[in-house]
Design a protein around this motif. Structure first.
Motif, short mmCIF file in Angstrom:
data_model
loop_
_atom_site.label_atom_id
_atom_site.label_comp_id
_atom_site.label_asym_id
_atom_site.label_seq_id
_atom_site.Cartn_x
_atom_site.Cartn_y
_atom_site.Cartn_z
N ALA A 35 0.88 -1.20 0.01
CA ALA A 35 -0.15 -0.04 -0.02
C ALA A 35 0.88 1.29 0.01
CB ALA A 35 -0.94 -0.08 1.30
N PHE A 36 0.44 2.35 -0.76
CA PHE A 36 1.12 3.35 -0.80
C PHE A 36 0.00 4.50 -0.98
CE2 PHE A 36 4.07 6.67 -2.75
CZ PHE A 36 5.24 6.52 -1.93
N THR A 37 -0.20 5.32 0.17
CA THR A 37 -1.40 6.18 0.14
C THR A 37 -0.87 7.67 0.46
OG1 THR A 37 -2.61 4.33 1.14
CG2 THR A 37 -3.78 6.43 1.08
N PRO A 38 -1.31 8.54 -0.37
CA PRO A 38 -0.90 9.85 0.06
C PRO A 38 -1.66 10.29 1.36
CG PRO A 38 -1.81 9.75 -2.29
CD PRO A 38 -2.03 8.40 -1.65
N VAL A 39 -0.88 11.12 2.16
CA VAL A 39 -1.33 11.52 3.54
C VAL A 39 -1.60 13.01 3.18
CG1 VAL A 39 -0.95 12.19 5.76
CG2 VAL A 39 -0.62 9.94 4.90
N SER A 40 -0.78 13.60 2.51
CA SER A 40 -0.68 15.17 2.01
C SER A 40 0.26 15.15 0.66
CB SER A 40 -0.07 15.80 3.37
OG SER A 40 1.49 15.63 3.46
N GLU A 41 0.36 16.26 0.09
CA GLU A 41 1.04 16.54 -0.92
C GLU A 41 2.80 16.02 -0.77
OE1 GLU A 41 2.88 20.05 -3.71
OE2 GLU A 41 1.34 20.70 -2.31
N ASP A 42 3.17 15.89 0.46
CA ASP A 42 4.73 15.71 0.26
C ASP A 42 4.72 14.24 1.25
OD1 ASP A 42 5.41 17.66 -0.90
OD2 ASP A 42 5.43 18.81 0.84
N GLU A 43 3.77 13.74 1.74
CA GLU A 43 3.94 12.50 2.70
C GLU A 43 2.70 11.34 2.30
OE1 GLU A 43 3.20 11.46 7.64
OE2 GLU A 43 2.82 13.56 6.96
N TYR A 44 3.27 10.27 2.64
CA TYR A 44 2.48 9.07 2.06
C TYR A 44 2.83 7.86 3.29
CZ TYR A 44 3.63 10.92 -2.39
OH TYR A 44 3.58 11.83 -3.59
N ALA A 45 1.71 7.39 3.35
CA ALA A 45 1.74 6.09 4.41
C ALA A 45 1.91 4.88 3.15
CB ALA A 45 0.28 6.03 5.13
N ALA A 46 2.65 3.93 4.06
CA ALA A 46 3.19 2.79 3.12
C ALA A 46 3.12 1.62 4.03
CB ALA A 46 4.56 3.08 2.59
N VAL A 47 2.80 0.43 3.45
CA VAL A 47 2.90 -0.76 4.10
C VAL A 47 3.92 -1.63 2.96
CG1 VAL A 47 1.84 -2.94 4.74
CG2 VAL A 47 0.72 -0.77 4.98
N VAL A 48 4.85 -2.10 3.65
CA VAL A 48 5.92 -2.85 2.93
C VAL A 48 6.40 -4.35 3.35
CG1 VAL A 48 8.29 -2.83 1.93
CG2 VAL A 48 6.89 -0.65 1.66
N VAL A 49 6.32 -5.20 2.90
CA VAL A 49 6.88 -6.57 3.29
C VAL A 49 8.32 -6.78 2.71
CG1 VAL A 49 6.37 -9.07 3.27
CG2 VAL A 49 4.43 -7.59 3.27
N ALA A 50 9.08 -6.99 3.86
CA ALA A 50 10.55 -7.18 3.53
C ALA A 50 11.02 -8.31 4.29
CB ALA A 50 11.40 -5.90 3.83
N SER A 51 12.08 -9.09 3.76
CA SER A 51 12.66 -10.18 4.51
C SER A 51 14.21 -9.83 4.60
CB SER A 51 12.67 -11.47 3.68
OG SER A 51 11.46 -11.80 3.47
N VAL A 52 14.85 -9.98 5.75
CA VAL A 52 16.18 -9.81 5.87
C VAL A 52 16.72 -11.00 6.70
CG1 VAL A 52 17.92 -8.33 7.05
CG2 VAL A 52 15.90 -7.37 6.25
N GLY A 53 17.42 -11.94 5.89
CA GLY A 53 17.74 -13.06 6.30
C GLY A 53 16.47 -13.84 7.12
#
Length: 150
Positions: A35-53
């Motif tokens: 997910a990548f949702t604009p909160v304002s003109e310069d800010e976004y809320a994001a949800v990212v799935v990542a794996s590290v080891g």
């Protein structure tokens, strides 16, 4: 941990700048972005799935674009919480310059992690962070270059 990189994008600087400021383009380029949702003109809320080891987590956080200089670059400040996995913070400066083949995009980033991620080892975390940044800009390059062909 600091890492740098660059991409030569076969597109005019105006198109590259437009892509760097387009939420849909940015979301398509972030590996694991749900997910990548604009909160304002310069800010976004994001949800990212990542794996590290051995640690895989869903990070919820924000991304703020600042210090914008049209057609030249900006600063990105992001951070996310991954629950028990820990947290990540990143600051990056992205700059654009003319190149023979189009536009040279250069980035300098600094990332910090805490929690279980920090316990994994800095060498592995640095490697994964560098790989994710490189993958983002590789996808961005492909996305923008493809737009030029169309």
């Amino acid at each position: 941990m600091e890492f740098t990189g660059s991409q030569t994008i076969a597109a005019p600087r105006e198109l590259v700048w437009k892509g760097l400021n387009d939420a849909a383009v940015l979301q398509a380029c972030v590996p694991g972005c749900e997910a990548f949702t604009p909160v304002s003109e310069d800010e976004y809320a994001a949800v990212v799935v990542a794996s590290v080891g051995p640690v895989k987590a869903r990070f919820k956080g924000t991304l703020v674009l600042s210090e914008r200089i049209e057609l030249e670059g900006y600063k990105i400040v992001g951070g996310g919480e991954g629950g028990i996995a820990g947290f990540g913070k990143m600051t990056a400066t992205v700059t654009l310059a003319d190149a023979d083949e189009g536009t040279l995009l250069t980035y300098v980033a600094d990332a910090q992690v805490g929690g279980k991620l920090a316990q994994i080892g800095s060498r592995l975390v640095t490697s994964v962070a560098n790989k994710l940044a490189a993958e983002f800009f590789k996808r961005f390059n492909a996305n923008i270059s493809e737009a030029v062909v169309k």
